[in-house]
Design a protein around this motif. Structure first.
Motif, PDB file in Angstrom:
ATOM      1  N   SER A 153      -5.973   0.127  -6.949  1.00 16.93           N
ATOM      2  CA  SER A 153      -5.349   1.455  -6.893  1.00 16.93           C
ATOM      3  C   SER A 153      -6.188   2.437  -7.701  1.00 16.93           C
ATOM      4  N   ARG A 159      -3.452   3.223  -2.943  1.00 20.91           N
ATOM      5  CA  ARG A 159      -3.729   1.798  -3.080  1.00 20.91           C
ATOM      6  C   ARG A 159      -4.183   1.302  -1.722  1.00 20.91           C
ATOM      7  N   ASN A 205       0.803  -1.220   0.000  1.00 24.91           N
ATOM      8  CA  ASN A 205       0.000   0.000   0.000  1.00 24.91           C
ATOM      9  C   ASN A 205       0.835   1.268   0.000  1.00 24.91           C
TER      10      ASN A 205
END
Lengths: 115, 116
Positions: free
Chosen positions: B75, B69, B52
């Motif tokens: 994303s 994301r 992430n």
């Protein structure tokens, strides 16, 4: 400043002959190189790769040659087929740290194979 | 999913509006990348995610561009106050491990953004 250069925007060859696509790079940290093929309205697809410890990698009709001293690589397609008509992108990567791990792409060469 | 999925496939927007582009990577791929291809240009790196987090945002053209994301999966790339020079095909790619060694990245089909 372009780190990966494909100086020929287009190439036209006759079916059955050899297609040679060229790529030059400037960053000596690059140690892994790839070729991608892209058809219109589709994403690029992986074709073949080569590590800097080799000077040649072959996969069927496709061969990639690497000349490290000249910072040059080429993709040979033989025999060329009409279905090979696409845009070919050269890409390079260097190391696992920072942005050098990402793939840097050239502008592409449009190959047309005429029947 | 079987491949990288991007939506929408085409987007026409008025100058000054915000747009959101979505990318659904291959399940299990930890690395995710955004590139764009402007007319007559190569693939320009924008940003990548490892999980992430986005260690490298150096390719984002301006502060109007942002990406996130979530859950190590989907994303979104957001462009605020779009300009005509933002018109391009925005490509998302994912790979099993960062750096794309081996078979490189798997790309989606892209989102064609047109700012009028």
């Amino acid at each position: 400043d372009q780190q990966v250069k494909q100086n020929s925007p287009s190439l036209s060859v006759q079916e059955g002959r050899i297609s040679i696509l060229n790529c030059d790079y400037t960053n000596s940290m690059f140690d892994f190189f790839l070729w991608y093929k892209k058809y219109p309205a589709e994403g690029p697809t992986f074709l073949i790769s080569i590590s800097s410890i080799k000077d040649k990698n072959e996969d069927g009709r496709f061969t990639v040659f690497l000349n490290k001293s000249a910072k040059h690589l080429s993709l040979h397609i033989v025999p060329s087929q009409p279905g090979d008509s696409a845009v070919y992108f050269c890409a390079a990567s260097g190391g696992y740290g920072g942005s050098q791990g990402n793939l840097i792409f050239g502008k592409g060469t449009k190959l047309s194979v005429k029947p | 999913g079987a491949g990288v999925s991007q939506s929408p496939s085409n987007k026409v927007t008025e100058k000054g509006k915000d747009v959101e582009l979505r990318c659904d990577p291959i399940s299990g791929h930890t690395a995710l990348y955004w590139y764009r291809q402007s007319l007559g240009q190569g693939l320009e790196f924008l940003i990548y995610f490892q999980g992430n987090s986005a260690p490298d945002k150096s390719g984002l053209p301006s502060d109007r561009f942002s990406a996130e994301r979530t859950g190590g999966s989907v994303s979104t790339l957001t462009i605020q106050r779009t300009q005509q020079e933002d018109s391009a095909v925005y490509l998302c790619a994912s790979s099993l491990s960062w750096g794309g060694r081996g078979n490189g990245y798997t790309f989606g089909s892209g989102t064609r953004l047109t700012v009028v």
